[in-house]
Design a protein around this motif. Structure first.
Motif, PDB file in Angstrom:
ATOM      1  N   ALA A  75       0.823  -0.776  -0.097  1.00 29.45           N
ATOM      2  CA  ALA A  75       0.232  -0.041  -0.021  1.00 29.45           C
ATOM      3  C   ALA A  75       0.732   1.041  -0.076  1.00 29.45           C
ATOM      4  O   ALA A  75       2.296   1.510   0.703  1.00 29.45           O
ATOM      5  CB  ALA A  75      -1.088   0.082   1.184  1.00 29.45           C
ATOM      6  N   GLU A  76       1.045   2.159  -0.818  1.00 31.13           N
ATOM      7  CA  GLU A  76       1.310   3.229  -1.283  1.00 31.13           C
ATOM      8  C   GLU A  76       0.612   4.299  -0.969  1.00 31.13           C
ATOM      9  O   GLU A  76      -0.342   4.905  -1.699  1.00 31.13           O
ATOM     10  CB  GLU A  76       2.406   3.591  -2.775  1.00 31.13           C
ATOM     11  N   PHE A  77       0.254   5.279  -0.047  1.00 31.96           N
ATOM     12  CA  PHE A  77      -0.384   6.453   0.503  1.00 31.96           C
ATOM     13  C   PHE A  77       0.378   7.369  -0.333  1.00 31.96           C
ATOM     14  O   PHE A  77       1.423   7.521   0.731  1.00 31.96           O
ATOM     15  CB  PHE A  77      -0.718   6.107   1.691  1.00 31.96           C
ATOM     16  N   ASN A  78       0.288   8.005  -1.018  1.00 32.52           N
ATOM     17  CA  ASN A  78       0.595   8.963  -1.704  1.00 32.52           C
ATOM     18  C   ASN A  78       1.116   9.776  -2.390  1.00 32.52           C
ATOM     19  O   ASN A  78       2.581   8.400  -1.686  1.00 32.52           O
ATOM     20  CB  ASN A  78       0.429  10.456  -0.499  1.00 32.52           C
ATOM     21  N   VAL A  79       1.361  10.015  -3.213  1.00 34.10           N
ATOM     22  CA  VAL A  79       2.698   9.435  -4.113  1.00 34.10           C
ATOM     23  C   VAL A  79       4.233   9.622  -3.640  1.00 34.10           C
ATOM     24  O   VAL A  79       4.284  10.829  -2.906  1.00 34.10           O
ATOM     25  CB  VAL A  79       2.462  10.144  -5.542  1.00 34.10           C
ATOM     26  N   ILE A  80       4.746   8.804  -4.072  1.00 33.13           N
ATOM     27  CA  ILE A  80       6.369   9.202  -3.169  1.00 33.13           C
ATOM     28  C   ILE A  80       7.216   9.477  -5.205  1.00 33.13           C
ATOM     29  O   ILE A  80       7.402   8.516  -5.623  1.00 33.13           O
ATOM     30  CB  ILE A  80       6.983   7.800  -3.303  1.00 33.13           C
TER      31      ILE A  80
ATOM     32  N   LEU B 253       0.485  -3.786  -5.985  1.00 33.18           N
ATOM     33  CA  LEU B 253       0.609  -2.499  -5.461  1.00 33.18           C
ATOM     34  C   LEU B 253      -0.886  -1.900  -5.548  1.00 33.18           C
ATOM     35  O   LEU B 253      -1.796  -1.794  -5.911  1.00 33.18           O
ATOM     36  CB  LEU B 253       1.178  -1.405  -6.306  1.00 33.18           C
ATOM     37  N   ALA B 254      -1.119  -1.300  -4.282  1.00 36.25           N
ATOM     38  CA  ALA B 254      -2.504  -0.136  -4.234  1.00 36.25           C
ATOM     39  C   ALA B 254      -1.796   0.503  -3.706  1.00 36.25           C
ATOM     40  O   ALA B 254      -1.679   1.227  -2.680  1.00 36.25           O
ATOM     41  CB  ALA B 254      -3.482  -1.317  -2.844  1.00 36.25           C
TER      42      ALA B 254
ATOM     43  N   SER C 180      -4.055  -6.852   5.271  1.00 41.28           N
ATOM     44  CA  SER C 180      -4.475  -6.420   4.032  1.00 41.28           C
ATOM     45  C   SER C 180      -3.191  -6.623   2.902  1.00 41.28           C
ATOM     46  O   SER C 180      -2.981  -6.392   1.935  1.00 41.28           O
ATOM     47  CB  SER C 180      -5.739  -5.420   3.622  1.00 41.28           C
ATOM     48  N   PHE C 181      -2.006  -6.128   3.576  1.00 42.80           N
ATOM     49  CA  PHE C 181      -0.779  -5.678   3.670  1.00 42.80           C
ATOM     50  C   PHE C 181       0.366  -6.047   4.028  1.00 42.80           C
ATOM     51  O   PHE C 181       0.275  -6.306   4.917  1.00 42.80           O
ATOM     52  CB  PHE C 181      -0.715  -4.542   3.052  1.00 42.80           C
ATOM     53  N   ASP C 182       1.240  -6.615   3.887  1.00 41.43           N
ATOM     54  CA  ASP C 182       2.803  -7.046   3.834  1.00 41.43           C
ATOM     55  C   ASP C 182       3.419  -6.047   4.153  1.00 41.43           C
ATOM     56  O   ASP C 182       4.327  -5.898   4.926  1.00 41.43           O
ATOM     57  CB  ASP C 182       3.602  -7.643   2.352  1.00 41.43           C
TER      58      ASP C 182
END
Length: 313
Positions: free
Chosen positions: A130-135, A148-149, A180-182
């Protein structure tokens, strides 16, 4: 002095702007090469100059934050030194390096040469991320991961909704199911969340046992204790507790609710995480720390065949 005709201005201004950008870019390339800022990028894997931009830290932001000239330069390095190929700034490339160190290849404990190569490995393609806000710079590489979520926060949008084909999420009330995520990735996000405790609870909730949250937040040296800069009131108004800082501009941008201090690892442990700080302590010369929080499970993570970790550089 004769005035320039309007039609000529319309023609000349775009040329002037393009020329200005080309000259500025050329100067950045030349400076990076002369100062020896050429290296292999941990994000895209290509060799090239890392472009420093002093203007990413406006004078007003430095003033409100009380930054010394030395800290201003260190913060500018953190927020620039962009890879000339993929645009990954220093803090994004640090996250990339931490990913490669935290998830080595197979039983050999070897590092993949870059995240661009890492995402092609079958054992990592099974990771749910899970990526929260673009890096910036790292996001485009991570898109190759099937699991990828990616989501962004948009004020006033119901969490879980789609806006322009992008999922919207609020870190204080995520819509993802438990475990939900690793892996969860955030960069310069937690300081903008009005309820830090709720955000940490939600991140822990959506991680599987043994899952990790790898992230960056701004931590200035000499700040011993994390404190709130502002509060979000029930009616939606923001009440500042002192000088109000916004990123990226100082007086404009996203409001900063939390100023993180040296006690951040303790706060993470209280939230139920095992914590590691990569790349050492925040110093006057280097402000690009990366934090790793792991949700305990009492054993090594087995998801996707990942059973090893090693000390971080």
């Amino acid at each position: 002095m004769p005035r320039i005709p309007r039609w000529l201005k319309v023609w000349l201004v775009p040329i002037w702007n393009r020329t200005h950008r080309v000259v500025g870019r050329t100067r950045q390339f030349a400076t990076a090469i002369l100062q020896g800022r050429c290296e292999w990028c941990s994000a895209c894997g290509r060799f090239g100059p890392m472009l420093y931009q002093a203007r990413v830290v406006p004078p007003r932001l430095a003033e409100l934050w009380g930054l010394t000239p030395q800290r201003t330069k260190a913060l500018a390095r953190r927020e620039s030194c962009n890879c000339a190929w993929c645009g990954a700034k220093l803090r994004a490339r640090r996250i990339a390096r931490v990913l490669l160190d935290t998830y080595p290849v197979g039983d050999s404990l070897e590092r993949a040469p870059s995240v661009a190569a890492w995402v092609r490995r079958p054992e990592f393609r099974r990771l749910r991320v899970a990526e929260f806000n673009v890096i910036e710079g790292l996001h485009d590489v991570l898109l190759a991961l099937p699991g990828l979520a990616y989501s962004e926060y948009q004020e006033g949008v119901e969490p879980g909704s789609m806006v322009d084909q992008v999922r919207c999420e609020n870190l204080t009330r995520l819509t993802y199911p438990d475990e939900s995520f690793d892996l969860v990735l955030t960069s310069e996000t937690l300081e903008h969340v009005p309820d830090l405790d709720a955000a940490l609870r939600e991140i822990r909730r959506i991680l599987v046992p043994g899952g990790r949250h790898i992230f960056t937040v701004p931590v200035l040296p000499g700040v011993p204790k994390t404190y709130a800069r502002a509060d979000l009131m029930p009616d939606g108004t923001i009440v500042a507790r002192g000088p109000m800082i916004h990123h990226p501009g100082g007086d404009h941008g996203y409001p900063v609710f939390t100023e993180f201090g040296a006690d951040l690892p303790d706060l993470l442990k209280k939230a139920g995480f095992e914590t590691t700080v990569s790349w050492g302590d925040s110093t006057e010369e280097d402000l690009a720390q990366v934090f790793i929080s792991r949700k305990p499970d009492g054993a090594s993570i087995a998801t996707a065949g990942l059973t090893h970790s090693r000390p971080l550089g």
